[in-house]
Enzyme design. Structure first.
Site, PDB file in Angstrom:
ATOM      1  N   ARG A  87      24.747  11.297   7.368  1.00 46.02           N
ATOM      2  CA  ARG A  87      25.037  11.895   8.101  1.00 46.02           C
ATOM      3  C   ARG A  87      24.970  11.860   9.615  1.00 46.02           C
ATOM      4  O   ARG A  87      26.239  11.877  10.550  1.00 46.02           O
ATOM      5  CB  ARG A  87      23.723  12.833   8.490  1.00 46.02           C
ATOM      6  N   HIS A 117      32.261  15.461   4.452  1.00 41.55           N
ATOM      7  CA  HIS A 117      30.945  15.969   4.178  1.00 41.55           C
ATOM      8  C   HIS A 117      29.850  15.722   3.707  1.00 41.55           C
ATOM      9  O   HIS A 117      30.935  13.881   3.364  1.00 41.55           O
ATOM     10  CB  HIS A 117      31.975  16.882   3.018  1.00 41.55           C
TER      11      HIS A 117
HETATM   12  P1  CMP Z   1      30.221  21.253   6.397  1.00 39.03           P
HETATM   13  O1  CMP Z   1      28.802  20.611   7.110  1.00 39.03           O
HETATM   14  O2  CMP Z   1      30.534  19.842   5.547  1.00 39.03           O
HETATM   15  O3  CMP Z   1      29.920  21.884   5.220  1.00 39.03           O
HETATM   16  C1  CMP Z   1      29.960  23.226   5.692  1.00 39.03           C
HETATM   17  C2  CMP Z   1      31.728  23.310   6.536  1.00 39.03           C
HETATM   18  O4  CMP Z   1      31.703  25.034   6.992  1.00 39.03           O
HETATM   19  C3  CMP Z   1      31.429  22.663   7.792  1.00 39.03           C
HETATM   20  O5  CMP Z   1      31.752  21.552   6.990  1.00 39.03           O
HETATM   21  C4  CMP Z   1      32.229  22.687   8.144  1.00 39.03           C
HETATM   22  O6  CMP Z   1      33.747  22.174   7.795  1.00 39.03           O
HETATM   23  C5  CMP Z   1      32.480  24.528   8.090  1.00 39.03           C
HETATM   24  N1  CMP Z   1      32.098  25.007   9.277  1.00 39.03           N
HETATM   25  C6  CMP Z   1      30.934  24.946  10.303  1.00 39.03           C
HETATM   26  N2  CMP Z   1      30.153  25.461  11.114  1.00 39.03           N
HETATM   27  C7  CMP Z   1      31.595  26.178  11.290  1.00 39.03           C
HETATM   28  C8  CMP Z   1      32.870  27.236  12.396  1.00 39.03           C
HETATM   29  N3  CMP Z   1      31.738  27.841  12.630  1.00 39.03           N
HETATM   30  N4  CMP Z   1      33.814  27.784  11.720  1.00 39.03           N
HETATM   31  C9  CMP Z   1      34.486  27.243  11.077  1.00 39.03           C
HETATM   32  N5  CMP Z   1      34.454  25.892  10.124  1.00 39.03           N
HETATM   33  C10 CMP Z   1      33.086  25.884  10.482  1.00 39.03           C
END
Ligand code: CMP
Length: 139
Positions: A87, A117
């Protein structure tokens, strides 16, 4: 004790933009060993299941649409303290807030299309790895 495996996906945006090689290079150079890997595409049902925890969020539909629009690289990575160190390597969810040199700072374009991710806990790393790989695909 911190676990030594995490799960990652190189997301459709980074695959489309030709960043698979550079991202894998940075992952290897940072001390992670690839113990499972494939190019695959998630179905709508796969993405809805994988991201079930976000299903009440306003961006859920957009997220499922994005994650299913093309191939991803799914991989399980091994290193001491894998979840936390990975991360740190990928940077903040929003690339505008990601630290200089992180994978998201270099390759992500927005908070939604954020290139990679990384699992957020040892427990989820196991669940997510097993979602994509059978036991005999994990080395
Ligand atoms: P990740 O943390 O890999 O998994 C959850 C995903 O949701 C994140 O990455 C983003 O791709 C998506 N995500 C999180 N917050 C938002 C947001 N505010 N708007 C659009 N997509 C989001």
């Amino acid at each position: 004790m911190a676990g030594n495996r995490t799960f990652t996906m190189i997301k459709p945006d980074a695959v489309e933009n030709g960043h698979i090689g550079a991202i894998l290079e940075q992952i290897n150079a940072s001390g992670f060993r690839i113990v499972a890997m494939k190019l695959t595409q998630m179905s709508k049902r796969d993405a809805e299941q994988f991201y079930a925890i976000h299903k009440e969020r306003p961006f859920f539909g957009e997220l499922v649409e994005f994650m299913t629009r093309g191939p991803i690289v799914a991989a399980i990575l091994e290193k001491d303290n894998a979840v936390e160190d990975f991360r740190t390597l990928i940077g903040a969810t929003n690339p505008a807030e990601a630290a200089e040199g992180t994978i998201r700072k270099k390759y992500a374009t927005s908070i939604g299309e954020n290139a990679v991710h990384g699992s957020d806990s040892d427990e989820n790393a196991l669940i997510e790895g097993d979602f994509h790989f059978s036991g005999r695909e994990q080395f």
